[in-house]
Scaffold this motif. Structure first.
Motif, PDB file in Angstrom:
ATOM      1  N   VAL A 276       0.877  -1.170   0.000  1.00 18.68           N
ATOM      2  CA  VAL A 276       0.000   0.000   0.000  1.00 18.68           C
ATOM      3  C   VAL A 276       0.913   1.218   0.000  1.00 18.68           C
ATOM      4  O   VAL A 276       1.809   1.317   0.835  1.00 18.68           O
ATOM      5  CB  VAL A 276      -0.890   0.080   1.258  1.00 18.68           C
ATOM      6  N   ARG A 277       0.696   2.134  -0.926  1.00 17.53           N
ATOM      7  CA  ARG A 277       1.452   3.381  -0.880  1.00 17.53           C
ATOM      8  C   ARG A 277       0.563   4.544  -1.300  1.00 17.53           C
ATOM      9  O   ARG A 277      -0.301   4.388  -2.176  1.00 17.53           O
ATOM     10  CB  ARG A 277       2.706   3.325  -1.764  1.00 17.53           C
ATOM     11  N   GLN A 278       0.761   5.663  -0.637  1.00 21.41           N
ATOM     12  CA  GLN A 278       0.139   6.887  -1.129  1.00 21.41           C
ATOM     13  C   GLN A 278       0.913   7.313  -2.360  1.00 21.41           C
ATOM     14  O   GLN A 278       2.144   7.278  -2.377  1.00 21.41           O
ATOM     15  CB  GLN A 278       0.199   7.975  -0.059  1.00 21.41           C
TER      16      GLN A 278
ATOM     17  N   THR B  25      -3.519   7.637   7.775  1.00 18.21           N
ATOM     18  CA  THR B  25      -3.508   8.674   6.734  1.00 18.21           C
ATOM     19  C   THR B  25      -3.424  10.076   7.324  1.00 18.21           C
ATOM     20  O   THR B  25      -3.302  11.046   6.583  1.00 18.21           O
ATOM     21  CB  THR B  25      -4.763   8.595   5.845  1.00 18.21           C
TER      22      THR B  25
ATOM     23  N   TYR C   3      -4.169   6.348  -3.480  1.00 18.45           N
ATOM     24  CA  TYR C   3      -3.415   5.251  -2.894  1.00 18.45           C
ATOM     25  C   TYR C   3      -3.360   4.090  -3.883  1.00 18.45           C
ATOM     26  O   TYR C   3      -4.360   3.768  -4.535  1.00 18.45           O
ATOM     27  CB  TYR C   3      -4.069   4.780  -1.587  1.00 18.45           C
TER      28      TYR C   3
END
Length: 453
Positions: free
Chosen positions: A267-269, A293, A303
Motif C-alpha cells: 500500500v502506498r500513497q 492517513t 493510494y
C-alpha cells in the motif's frame, strides 16, 4: 461508492480505478483508490479577501486544534545572522495565522529542547493577547548550542498530549544536521511520536541532511520541503499554518479487508506525494488492517494497492479487497465509524484484450513511484562518484517526468542534468550543480502530478 456525512466530520468518498480482468494463472490485482474529503477546511477559517482579520478567528467554527512550533536555535542559525531573524519572523507569521481558541506553544531547539512560550509545560490558547505575547517572546530567541531533533519532538509530544484536541500538529524548522544525538535516539523519538501528532518539517539553507528531515515528515505524516533562501520562510510558514487551520478531522485510517487466501502485497500513497504505508499496518481483525492517513481538510489523495489473490479458473470472480475510511469513536471506546468504502474485484477471463489492458491510473502512478525512486538512486550515485549510474537513473527520471507531464519535477531535473532528448531519457550530468538545486530535487522528488482522467 458510499459516503458518510456528519456535522463535525467532512464528507468522504472512495473511488476505485482498476482493470478487474486477469488472465488465467494471474494472482496480483492492482488498484488506485482515490479518497476525497469535502466540507472540511471551509469551516476552518481562512478569511475572504476583504476580511481584515487574519485569518477568521471565530472560536467554535472548527475542531479543537493544538500546534507546537519547533524552531532551530543552534549556533549555526547565526550564520548568517539574518537566518535567525527570518526564522523569528516566520514563526511570528505562523502565530498570527492561528485561529482563536487554538492551543499552541513555541519550542526553542538546540541539543536540548526549551519551552519558549508559554512555558511551565502547558499550551497557550490563541487570542489577540497570547499571540502578541508569543511574538514578544520570539524576540528573545538567540542562537547557540547543538542539534538534537528527537528532544524537540519529545517535548512537543508532551505539550500536545496535555491538550484534549482533535487536531495535534507540529511544525519543525532546522538548518543543520542532527549531530548531538544518535540516529537511534531520533528513530526512537519518531517511533514514540508516530500516531500521536502529525508534523511538517522544513530545512532552511543547505547545511541540513535531506534524509533526516524527510524521515521526520514521513514518520509523522507531514509535508517536507526546503527553503533555500531564509527570506522565504515567512510565506512558507503562513501557508503551512493555514493548511493546519483548515484540517477538520484527525486519525483517519485506510482499512483494508481481504478474503481468506488473499493478502495485501503493498500500500502506498501516490498523490500528492509518494509515501510507503505497507509497513505501517495495524492489524484490526483476522483479515483486516489499518493504515494511517493523518489529518484531513478539503483535499483528495490517491493510494495504490496491490493484492495477492489465489489463482482461479476462467469465469471465476471474487472480491479481492474492501477499502474503507474509518475514524476512531469520539470516546476512544467502541468500534470506529466507517466514513466511506470502495471495492476491489478480480475476474479471470480468457479474453486477452480485456486482461492485458493496464488501467490508466495504475500505469500513471506506477510511473510516478518509479520517478521518485530513480531520482533518489541517481542522486545517491552522483554523490558516490558513479557518474554512469547517475546519468542512467536521472535520464530515466527525465523520461518519466516528461511522459507523465510532471513539469515541476522536470524543471528541477534540468538544473542537475542537461537534457538532450527527454522522450528517450538522454541526458548529460552538469559539471557544476548548486547545492540548493540538488537538495531541492531530492527533497521534492516524491511530489507527483494527478492522472488526467
Amino acid at each position: 461508492m458510499a459516503n458518510f456525512s456528519k456535522s463535525n466530520v467532512p464528507q468522504f468518498s472512495v473511488e476505485v480505478y482498476q482493470n478487474e480482468y486477469l488472465p488465467e494463472g494471474a494472482s496480483e490485482v492492482h488498484a488506485i483508490v482515490t479518497v476525497t474529503s469535502t466540507g472540511g477546511g471551509t469551516t476552518g477559517g481562512i478569511p475572504m479577501p476583504d476580511d481584515p482579520v487574519t485569518p477568521a478567528r471565530e472560536a467554535g467554527r472548527a475542531p479543537d486544534a493544538a500546534v507546537v512550533l519547533m524552531v532551530d536555535c543552534s549556533g549555526s542559525m547565526d550564520y548568517p545572522p539574518t537566518k535567525l531573524r527570518h526564522a523569528r519572523d516566520a514563526t511570528a507569521a505562523a502565530v498570527e495565522t492561528l485561529r482563536d481558541g487554538t492551543r499552541f506553544a513555541v519550542v526553542a531547539g538546540t541539543h536540548v529542547a526549551k519551552e519558549l512560550y508559554p512555558g511551565n509545560g502547558r499550551l497557550a490558547t490563541a487570542d489577540a493577547g497570547t499571540r502578541a505575547q508569543a511574538k514578544d517572546a520570539l524576540r528573545r530567541l538567540s542562537a547557540g548550542g547543538g542539534t538534537a531533533i528527537g528532544t524537540w519532538l519529545r517535548l512537543a509530544d508532551r505539550l500536545l498530549g496535555s491538550a484534549d484536541a482533535g487536531i495535534r500538529h507540529g511544525i519543525l524548522l532546522t538548518d543543520g544536521r542532527n549531530e548531538h544525538e544518535s540516529p537511534e535516539d531520533l528513530r526512537a523519538a519518531l517511533d514514540a511520536c508516530a500516531g500521536r501528532f502529525t508534523c511538517d518539517a522544513r530545512g532552511v539553507g543547505t547545511d541540513w541532511e535531506v534524509k533526516e528531515v524527510t524521515a521526520v515528515a514521513s514518520a509523522l505524516l507531514g509535508s517536507v520541503d526546503i527553503v533555500a533562501d531564509p527570506a522565504g520562510l515567512a510565506a512558507d510558514f503562513t501557508r503551512m499554518m493555514e493548511d493546519v487551520m483548515g484540517k477538520e478531522v484527525a486519525d483517519v485510517a485506510l482499512r483494508l479487508w481481504t478474503p481468506l487466501g488473499a493478502e495485501i502485497a503493498f500500500v502506498r500513497q501516490v498523490a500528492p506525494t509518494v509515501a510507503e504505508l505497507t509497513a505501517r499496518r495495524t492489524a484490526t481483525g483476522p483479515r483486516t488492517g489499518d493504515y494511517p492517513t493523518g489529518s484531513w481538510g478539503d483535499e483528495s489523495r490517491d493510494y495504490h494497492l496491490c493484492v495477492r489473490v489465489p489463482q482461479a479458473g476462467i469465469g471465476q470472480e471474487m472480491l479481492a479487497a474492501r477499502a474503507s475510511l474509518v475514524l476512531p469513536s469520539a470516546s476512544g471506546e467502541g468500534p470506529p465509524r466507517s466514513l466511506s468504502q470502495g471495492l476491489v474485484r478480480a475476474v479471470w477471463t480468457d479474453d486477452m484484450a480485456a486482461s492485458t489492458v493496464i488501467n490508466p491510473q495504475v500505469a500513471h502512478y506506477t510511473g510516478q513511484a518509479e520517478l521518485a525512486q530513480v531520482i533518489q538512486q541517481g542522486l545517491d550515485a552522483r554523490k558516490s562518484g558513479d557518474f554512469d549510474g547517475a546519468t542512467a537513473k536521472l535520464g530515466r527520471a527525465v523520461q518519466l517526468a516528461s511522459a507523465s507531464g510532471n513539469a515541476d519535477t522536470a524543471k528541477l531535473l534540468s538544473k542537475v542534468v542537461d537534457v538532450v532528448d527527454a522522450a528517450t531519457g538522454t541526458v548529460r550530468l552538469k559539471a557544476g550543480v548548486a547545492e540548493a538545486d540538488e537538495m531541492t530535487l531530492e527533497t521534492r522528488s516524491t511530489k507527483t502530478v494527478r492522472v488526467k482522467k
